[in-house]
Scaffold this active site. Structure first.
Site, short mmCIF file in Angstrom:
data_model
loop_
_atom_site.label_atom_id
_atom_site.label_comp_id
_atom_site.label_asym_id
_atom_site.label_seq_id
_atom_site.Cartn_x
_atom_site.Cartn_y
_atom_site.Cartn_z
N CYS A 305 7.59 -5.07 15.69
CA CYS A 305 7.17 -3.69 14.71
C CYS A 305 7.38 -3.57 13.73
CB CYS A 305 9.09 -3.67 15.26
SG CYS A 305 10.14 -3.26 16.85
N THR A 308 7.38 0.39 6.76
CA THR A 308 7.55 0.17 5.47
C THR A 308 8.70 0.87 5.23
OG1 THR A 308 5.26 -0.60 5.44
CG2 THR A 308 6.42 0.71 3.32
N GLN A 313 6.07 4.22 1.21
CA GLN A 313 4.85 4.64 1.56
C GLN A 313 3.54 5.26 1.56
OE1 GLN A 313 6.23 6.44 5.27
NE2 GLN A 313 7.64 5.13 6.39
N ARG A 314 2.59 4.70 1.98
CA ARG A 314 1.59 5.26 1.66
C ARG A 314 0.99 4.50 0.19
NH1 ARG A 314 -0.88 9.61 3.85
NH2 ARG A 314 -3.07 8.88 2.96
N LYS A 315 1.94 2.93 0.38
CA LYS A 315 1.39 2.31 -1.52
C LYS A 315 0.51 1.50 -0.84
CE LYS A 315 5.75 3.70 -3.75
NZ LYS A 315 5.49 4.89 -4.49
N GLY A 318 1.84 -1.65 4.22
CA GLY A 318 1.96 -1.70 5.66
C GLY A 318 0.37 -1.97 6.21
N GLU A 339 2.06 -5.32 19.60
CA GLU A 339 2.44 -4.60 20.38
C GLU A 339 2.58 -3.23 21.20
OE1 GLU A 339 6.97 -6.64 21.24
OE2 GLU A 339 7.41 -4.53 21.59
N SER A 343 3.07 3.96 17.09
CA SER A 343 3.56 5.34 16.98
C SER A 343 2.09 5.82 16.03
CB SER A 343 4.29 4.71 15.17
OG SER A 343 3.68 4.44 14.83
N1 ACO Z 1 -0.09 10.79 6.36
C1 ACO Z 1 -1.19 10.61 7.02
N2 ACO Z 1 -1.55 9.07 7.14
C2 ACO Z 1 -1.08 7.81 6.85
C3 ACO Z 1 0.56 8.54 6.41
C4 ACO Z 1 1.15 9.78 6.61
N3 ACO Z 1 2.54 9.99 6.54
N4 ACO Z 1 1.36 7.14 6.30
C5 ACO Z 1 0.38 6.33 6.67
N5 ACO Z 1 -0.96 6.86 6.95
C6 ACO Z 1 -2.43 6.08 7.06
C7 ACO Z 1 -3.43 6.73 6.08
O1 ACO Z 1 -4.54 5.98 6.57
C8 ACO Z 1 -3.25 5.17 5.19
O2 ACO Z 1 -4.26 4.29 4.56
P1 ACO Z 1 -4.35 5.37 3.16
O3 ACO Z 1 -3.03 5.52 2.39
O4 ACO Z 1 -5.49 4.64 2.27
O5 ACO Z 1 -4.96 6.48 3.72
C9 ACO Z 1 -2.77 3.86 6.49
O6 ACO Z 1 -2.16 4.76 7.39
C10 ACO Z 1 -1.27 3.15 6.13
O7 ACO Z 1 -1.09 3.03 4.48
P2 ACO Z 1 -0.20 1.47 4.06
O8 ACO Z 1 0.13 2.27 2.79
O9 ACO Z 1 -0.99 0.65 3.88
O10 ACO Z 1 0.55 1.88 5.16
P3 ACO Z 1 2.22 2.39 5.20
O11 ACO Z 1 2.59 1.00 3.80
O12 ACO Z 1 2.83 3.46 4.07
O13 ACO Z 1 3.03 2.05 6.10
C11 ACO Z 1 3.89 2.53 8.75
C12 ACO Z 1 2.26 2.33 7.74
C13 ACO Z 1 4.21 1.12 8.28
C14 ACO Z 1 2.91 2.47 10.14
C15 ACO Z 1 5.13 3.49 8.40
O14 ACO Z 1 4.16 4.81 7.96
C16 ACO Z 1 5.78 3.42 9.12
O15 ACO Z 1 6.94 2.28 8.70
N6 ACO Z 1 6.35 4.24 9.78
C17 ACO Z 1 7.55 4.57 10.75
C18 ACO Z 1 8.15 3.13 11.99
C19 ACO Z 1 6.37 2.64 12.52
O16 ACO Z 1 5.92 4.47 13.06
N7 ACO Z 1 6.01 1.68 12.98
C20 ACO Z 1 5.16 1.58 13.56
C21 ACO Z 1 5.58 1.07 15.00
S1 ACO Z 1 4.20 0.72 16.01
C22 ACO Z 1 4.84 -1.09 16.54
O17 ACO Z 1 5.82 -0.92 15.37
C23 ACO Z 1 4.16 -1.04 16.71
#
Ligand code: ACO
Ligand code: ZN
Length: 439
Positions: A305, A308, A313-315, A318, A339, A343
């Site tokens: 899992c 962030t 998030q979006r910094k 992830g 795994e 999402s």
């Molecule tokens: N809207 C549009 N694009 C998004 C968004 C959003 N809200 N959030 C992430 N992205 C995309 C973008 O392409 C982004 O890159 P960019 O900012 O350069 O455009 C990219 O994903 C990753 O951005 P990061 O800032 O590196 O990622 P972040 O710190 O936001 O974390 C994560 C991504 C971990 C998936 C976060 O959204 C989160 O915790 N979500 C809730 C839990 C979840 O869904 N986890 C994944 C489940 S699957 C698994 O666990 C195996």
């Protein structure tokens, strides 16, 4: 928090932004009774005939963008008075991810758009919200990711039934108050609280602010338990063994589930290592996000899992966590994959990461390179490389073999579209040896 511009994956798998999700002309409808004009007798009669709305009803609902979107009523609750209109409705926006489900007032609903056919089985569902002990155990005991495609229809209904309404609306964690996204199976005594207060260091949670204040005076942790395995500038990563720090591991799972759909938790956190990323200052190390990893994975999963926390998030954190998980795989001399299922946000983040890493190599590399070589260099599993390059249309199938076709101009175009690189992992700052069972 962090959800307004959240993209949605549609049924055919494509990603839509919310702004584009609803047809422009159809969603600006006026409310049946909110345009200032007095209601006609016919309208009143019709309203009283359909109110209160049944669970399962489909209707248009005004969202936070001011536009109308189709919703399905998931649950309803009575307000103080006896009027049939005095109900609130918990709705799922059918075009959006479940994290945007919310309680809405009647005035947000366009009653002229009510579809009277109530979904089958709904009557059984409303009967009771309470879980049987067996169902509760099922939710609590399996850490394995469960996604739609892996569930039969009955289990999916069960999952959706018992996780359908968010139980905790907000949490306080460190200096943030955070709106939650999904149901999390907290012990029953916490289920009458809309808000929970977390100690940001040991992750114990409490129902009242005063309890937290009292706890903070006694709690001597200033960072996650476990070993600090990475420090670069103000960023630190801690490795927490679920077996040695069981309560912390369980607390982390409860917290994480608030932001992860189709994940179920179990108390047996012994089998996992938790990698907790923190931003550190003179008050302590504040959790930004984490990923979990099985100590032994037969399916070569290098991440179970990932989360962030919404304020961070979006910094780029992830992508940092994803990159970190591959750095650990490199040190183990293995390839890895997350795994499944991912999402919508997980998929976007992984696709972005894989695209950037692979295209950076292809750009620099002279001559041919195979998928196996790319996999050896990056620790990304060959299947993930293939699907990434296929989705970018960089793969051709010639004489029974996959061939990578990398025109520099095309690579540049894809790299630009793949977004920012995220925070870099400085491998020289990683001090870590792979997990070994201690006898
Ligand atoms: N809207 C549009 N694009 C998004 C968004 C959003 N809200 N959030 C992430 N992205 C995309 C973008 O392409 C982004 O890159 P960019 O900012 O350069 O455009 C990219 O994903 C990753 O951005 P990061 O800032 O590196 O990622 P972040 O710190 O936001 O974390 C994560 C991504 C971990 C998936 C976060 O959204 C989160 O915790 N979500 C809730 C839990 C979840 O869904 N986890 C994944 C489940 S699957 C698994 O666990 C195996
Ligand atoms: Zn504490």
């Amino acid at each position: 928090m962090g959800s307004i511009d959240t993209p949605t994956i549609t049924e055919n798998g494509s990603i839509q932004s919310h702004a584009a999700a609803a047809p422009a002309d159809d969603n600006q409808r006026p409310l049946a009774s909110s345009n200032g004009a007095p209601e006609s007798e016919a309208t009143k009669k019709r309203r009283s005939g359909i109110l209160p709305l049944e669970v399962g009803t489909r209707v248009m609902c005004r969202w936070r963008d001011g536009k109308y979107h189709p919703v399905k009523v998931i649950e309803r609750r009575k307000l103080q008075s006896t009027e049939p209109s005095d109900y609130e409705y918990y709705v799922h926006y059918t075009e959006f991810n479940r994290r945007l489900d919310e309680w809405v007032k009647l005035e947000q609903l366009d009653l002229d758009s009510v579809e009277t056919v109530v979904d089958e089985k709904v009557e059984d569902k409303v009967a009771s919200l309470k879980m049987t002990r067996h169902q509760k155990r099922k939710i609590d005991e399996t850490h394995v990711e469960v996604g739609h495609e892996e569930l039969d229809a009955a289990s999916l209904r069960e999952h959706e039934e018992f996780t359908k309404v968010k139980n905790i609306a907000t949490i306080e964690l460190g200096r943030y108050e955070i709106e939650t996204w999904y149901f999390s199976p907290f012990p029953p005594e916490y289920n009458d609280s809309l808000k929970l207060y977390f100690c940001e260091f040991c992750l114990n949670f409490m129902k009242r602010k005063e309890q937290l204040q009292r706890h903070m005076r006694k709690c001597d942790l200033k960072h996650p338990p476990g070993d600090e395995i990475y420090r670069s500038g103000t960023l630190s990563m801690f490795e927490v063994d679920g077996k040695k720090n069981k309560v912390y591991g369980q607390n982390l799972c409860y917290l994480a589930k608030l932001f992860l759909d189709h994940k179920t938790l179990y108390y047996d956190v012994d089998l996992f290592l938790f990698y907790v990323l923190c931003e550190c200052d003179d008050r302590g190390c504040h959790m930004v996000g984490y990923f979990s990893k099985e100590k032994h994975s037969e399916e070569s999963y290098n991440l179970a899992c990932i989360l962030t926390l919404p304020p961070y998030q979006r910094k780029g954190y992830g992508k940092f966590l994803i990159a970190f998980s591959y750095e650990l795989s490199k040190k183990e001399g293995k390839v890895g994959t997350p795994e499944r299922p991912l999402s919508d946000l997980g998929l976007l983040s992984y696709r972005g990461y894989w695209t950037r890493v692979l295209l950076d190599i292809l750009k620099k590399h002279k001559g041919n390179i195979s998928i196996k070589e790319l996999s050896d260099m990056t620790a990304i599993k060959a299947e993930d490389i293939l699907t990434t390059l296929q989705s970018l249309e960089l793969i051709q199938y010639r004489k029974g073999q996959h061939v990578i076709c990398a025109d520099p101009k095309v690579l540049d175009r894809h790299l630009k579209a793949a977004g920012r690189g995220g925070l870099e992992v400085d491998v020289s700052k990683l001090i870590w040896t792979p997990y070994k069972e201690q006898s």
